[in-house]
Design a protein around this motif. Structure first.
Motif, mmCIF file in Angstrom:
data_model
loop_
_atom_site.group_PDB
_atom_site.id
_atom_site.type_symbol
_atom_site.label_atom_id
_atom_site.label_comp_id
_atom_site.label_asym_id
_atom_site.label_seq_id
_atom_site.Cartn_x
_atom_site.Cartn_y
_atom_site.Cartn_z
ATOM 1 N N ALA A 267 67.413 102.381 17.625
ATOM 2 C CA ALA A 267 66.152 101.649 17.471
ATOM 3 C C ALA A 267 66.422 100.184 17.796
ATOM 4 O O ALA A 267 67.569 99.740 17.785
ATOM 5 N N ASP A 268 65.338 99.433 18.081
ATOM 6 C CA ASP A 268 65.495 97.999 18.361
ATOM 7 C C ASP A 268 65.246 97.153 17.124
ATOM 8 O O ASP A 268 65.711 96.020 17.020
ATOM 9 N N ALA A 269 64.444 97.683 16.224
ATOM 10 C CA ALA A 269 64.116 96.983 14.978
ATOM 11 C C ALA A 269 63.796 98.045 13.938
ATOM 12 O O ALA A 269 63.524 99.202 14.288
ATOM 13 N N ILE A 270 63.810 97.658 12.666
ATOM 14 C CA ILE A 270 63.543 98.607 11.579
ATOM 15 C C ILE A 270 62.464 98.013 10.680
ATOM 16 O O ILE A 270 62.494 96.815 10.370
ATOM 17 N N SER A 271 61.516 98.858 10.292
ATOM 18 C CA SER A 271 60.517 98.357 9.342
ATOM 19 C C SER A 271 60.794 98.901 7.948
ATOM 20 O O SER A 271 61.310 100.007 7.774
ATOM 21 N N PHE A 272 60.433 98.060 6.969
ATOM 22 C CA PHE A 272 60.656 98.361 5.558
ATOM 23 C C PHE A 272 59.303 98.340 4.851
ATOM 24 O O PHE A 272 58.563 97.350 4.962
ATOM 25 N N GLY A 273 58.993 99.409 4.135
ATOM 26 C CA GLY A 273 57.728 99.497 3.420
ATOM 27 C C GLY A 273 57.915 99.219 1.945
ATOM 28 O O GLY A 273 57.745 98.082 1.474
ATOM 29 N N ARG A 274 58.316 100.260 1.205
ATOM 30 C CA ARG A 274 58.433 100.107 -0.254
ATOM 31 C C ARG A 274 59.314 98.940 -0.679
ATOM 32 O O ARG A 274 58.959 98.240 -1.644
ATOM 33 N N PRO A 275 60.435 98.649 0.022
ATOM 34 C CA PRO A 275 61.242 97.496 -0.424
ATOM 35 C C PRO A 275 60.480 96.175 -0.384
ATOM 36 O O PRO A 275 60.819 95.235 -1.110
ATOM 37 N N TYR A 276 59.440 96.076 0.461
ATOM 38 C CA TYR A 276 58.702 94.812 0.544
ATOM 39 C C TYR A 276 57.753 94.595 -0.627
ATOM 40 O O TYR A 276 57.255 93.485 -0.842
ATOM 41 N N ILE A 277 57.483 95.659 -1.399
ATOM 42 C CA ILE A 277 56.545 95.472 -2.518
ATOM 43 C C ILE A 277 57.128 94.482 -3.531
ATOM 44 O O ILE A 277 56.452 93.527 -3.932
ATOM 45 N N ALA A 278 58.383 94.680 -3.915
ATOM 46 C CA ALA A 278 58.955 93.868 -5.010
ATOM 47 C C ALA A 278 59.934 92.804 -4.523
ATOM 48 O O ALA A 278 60.501 92.082 -5.343
ATOM 49 N N ASN A 279 60.125 92.718 -3.200
ATOM 50 C CA ASN A 279 61.121 91.769 -2.669
ATOM 51 C C ASN A 279 60.494 90.895 -1.585
ATOM 52 O O ASN A 279 60.675 91.157 -0.388
ATOM 53 N N PRO A 280 59.766 89.858 -2.001
ATOM 54 C CA PRO A 280 59.138 89.008 -0.984
ATOM 55 C C PRO A 280 60.168 88.363 -0.063
ATOM 56 O O PRO A 280 59.880 88.107 1.102
ATOM 57 N N ASP A 281 61.376 88.145 -0.588
ATOM 58 C CA ASP A 281 62.464 87.534 0.187
ATOM 59 C C ASP A 281 63.416 88.598 0.716
ATOM 60 O O ASP A 281 64.637 88.406 0.731
ATOM 61 N N LEU A 282 62.870 89.705 1.191
ATOM 62 C CA LEU A 282 63.722 90.833 1.608
ATOM 63 C C LEU A 282 64.732 90.423 2.676
ATOM 64 O O LEU A 282 65.886 90.862 2.645
ATOM 65 N N VAL A 283 64.326 89.574 3.622
ATOM 66 C CA VAL A 283 65.254 89.179 4.695
ATOM 67 C C VAL A 283 66.501 88.537 4.093
ATOM 68 O O VAL A 283 67.636 88.885 4.442
ATOM 69 N N THR A 284 66.296 87.626 3.170
ATOM 70 C CA THR A 284 67.435 86.939 2.537
ATOM 71 C C THR A 284 68.299 87.922 1.755
ATOM 72 O O THR A 284 69.531 87.889 1.809
ATOM 73 N N ARG A 285 67.640 88.808 1.030
ATOM 74 C CA ARG A 285 68.410 89.764 0.221
ATOM 75 C C ARG A 285 69.244 90.699 1.096
ATOM 76 O O ARG A 285 70.397 90.995 0.769
ATOM 77 N N LEU A 286 68.667 91.155 2.205
ATOM 78 C CA LEU A 286 69.429 92.046 3.083
ATOM 79 C C LEU A 286 70.575 91.281 3.734
ATOM 80 O O LEU A 286 71.699 91.769 3.814
ATOM 81 N N ARG A 287 70.272 90.059 4.164
ATOM 82 C CA ARG A 287 71.290 89.268 4.871
ATOM 83 C C ARG A 287 72.495 88.985 3.974
ATOM 84 O O ARG A 287 73.632 89.022 4.407
ATOM 85 N N ARG A 288 72.193 88.722 2.680
ATOM 86 C CA ARG A 288 73.277 88.356 1.762
ATOM 87 C C ARG A 288 73.732 89.533 0.903
ATOM 88 O O ARG A 288 74.473 89.340 -0.064
ATOM 89 N N SER A 289 73.254 90.728 1.219
ATOM 90 C CA SER A 289 73.589 91.936 0.433
ATOM 91 C C SER A 289 73.332 91.742 -1.063
ATOM 92 O O SER A 289 74.138 92.152 -1.918
ATOM 93 N N LEU A 290 72.211 91.114 -1.391
ATOM 94 C CA LEU A 290 71.814 90.906 -2.789
ATOM 95 C C LEU A 290 71.097 92.158 -3.301
ATOM 96 O O LEU A 290 70.527 92.928 -2.513
ATOM 97 N N PRO A 291 71.092 92.373 -4.610
ATOM 98 C CA PRO A 291 70.385 93.552 -5.139
ATOM 99 C C PRO A 291 68.881 93.461 -4.893
ATOM 100 O O PRO A 291 68.316 92.365 -4.853
#
Ligand SMILES: Cc1cc2nc3c(=O)[nH]c(=O)nc-3n(C[C@H](O)[C@H](O)[C@H](O)COP(=O)(O)O)c2cc1C
Length: 374
Positions: free
Chosen positions: A320-344
């Protein structure tokens, strides 16, 4: 490290995005009771604006296709103006947002459309039940559930009106300041009802062969791309989904037909729901993403049960070229930062997924090392 692939920039059609984390469309029912978007939606999307691209919640192009309490529409000037305030809010903080254009077809309860039967390719009911409008003494909270009904088979006149409504919806979306549009061809709604053989038993030029079953989609794409540069148009599909009574005799052949259509129409991307684990939808026994790749040279966004490492790996290996996230976006407005830094990741409270106001919507905080969130 493959996680890095998720944070590389990408050009989708004519849109440059800074990372490959896409916010999947999420119906959250925070418009008003007349389906007009609210400022609260602007706040919610602005909180999530560091996504590479936000796809809005499903947004109805026609009142006959709207069967969801407090979901938004985009068929009127009032709705278009209200959406402009939402897109302005997202752009003010540097984000990008596409409008997902929607019509529910047979999945609309008569309660939402003045007691009429909903429209569909064939008189076959969806399987299961859905939320009915609230009773007169509604105090908030869960809505009553009702089974889907047998729809009315659409005439060619109905089909012409539906196609025109998509064109008007696309035009309104651009007037509302969206950066582009995504045609919702997934999840058992009207386009999917035409695409998949189990819900389409028509004997005319819109049913039978795969070529006939994609005809409505082609007409809708033509109407939409007459209003919006195809380099800013995407298409969401779920050809292997069997939710709500869907099913197809040959999902791989259907996928190839969809991919060829998108290729010929110059669409910027296909957003394929093909989960890597069962959850929102079952993981398919026979994935079709490679079939799509073989006929479509635009961007492929894959969706379904991804976490950061799995997303990075799918991109790194060229699936794939990109991935979309549904349920994780409900409670993680800063999902990009959390994924980038491997935060819970924080857990969503699904009691507020489809009903309510700020609570469970705009009150999820960004990560704080001083203790919050999980
Ligand atoms: C609360 C909720 C609302 C959703 N609303 C939409 C929608 O409006 N349009 C759509 O295409 N998919 C919708 N979906 C499906 C998601 O976009 C996505 O496909 C699904 O959540 C699987 O992705 P995930 O595993 O990352 O959550 C919704 C899912 C959830 C949980």
């Amino acid at each position: 490290m493959s996680l890095d692939a998720l944070f590389e920039p990408l050009t989708i059609g004519s849109l440059e995005i800074p990372n490959r984390v896409i916010m999947a469309p999420l119906t959250r029912a925070r418009a008003d009771e007349r389906h007009v978007p609210t400022p609260l939606q602007g706040e919610y999307y602005a909180q999530r604006a560091d996504a590479g691209l936000i796809i809005s919640e499903a947004t109805a192009v026609d009142p006959l296709g709207m069967g969801w309490y407090r979901a938004p529409g985009i068929w009127s000037d009032e709705m278009t103006t209200a959406w402009k305030a939402v897109t302005d809010h997202v752009h003010a903080v540097g984000g990008r947002i596409y409008c997902q254009l929607w019509h529910m077809g047979r999945l609309v309860l008569p309660d939402y459309i003045g007691g009429q039967r909903p429209i569909a390719p064939s008189p076959i009911a969806g399987e299961g039940e859905t939320m009915a409008p609230p009773p007169d003494d509604y105090q908030g909270g869960f809505l009553p559930m009702k089974p889907y009904v047998v729809p009315r088979e659409m005439t060619e006149g109905d089909i012409g009106q539906l196609v025109a409504a998509y064109g008007q919806g696309a035009r309104n979306a651009m007037r509302a300041g969206f950066d582009g549009v995504e045609v919702h061809g997934a999840n058992g709604y009207i386009i999917d009802q035409f695409l998949q053989s189990k819900s389409n038993h028509r004997q005319d030029r819109y049913g039978g062969s795969v070529e006939n079953r994609v005809r409505l989609l082609q007409e809708i794409i033509d109407a939409v791309t007459a209003e919006v540069d195809p380099a800013r148009v995407g298409l969401r599909v779920s050809p292997t989904s069997e939710r709500k009574g869907m099913g197809d005799s040959n999902p791989a052949a259907l996928t190839e037909a969809i991919g060829r259509l998108a290729q010929q129409s110059g669409l910027a991307y296909i957003h394929l729901i093909e989960p890597i684990a069962s959850g929102f939808m079952e993981k398919p026994d026979y994935p079709v993403i490679d079939r799509l790749r073989s006929v479509f040279s635009g961007t492929i966004i894959q969706n379904g049960s991804f976490d950061g490492p799995a997303a990075g790996e799918a991109i790194a290996k060229g699936q794939a070229d990109a991935i979309s996230f549904g349920r994780p976006y409900i409670a993680n407005p800063d999902l990009v930062t959390r994924l980038r830094r491997s935060l819970p990741l924080a857990e969503a409270n699904f009691d507020y997924a489809y009903v309510g106001e700020e609570r469970g919507y705009t009150d999820y905080p960004a990560f704080s090392a001083s203790g919050c969130c999980v």
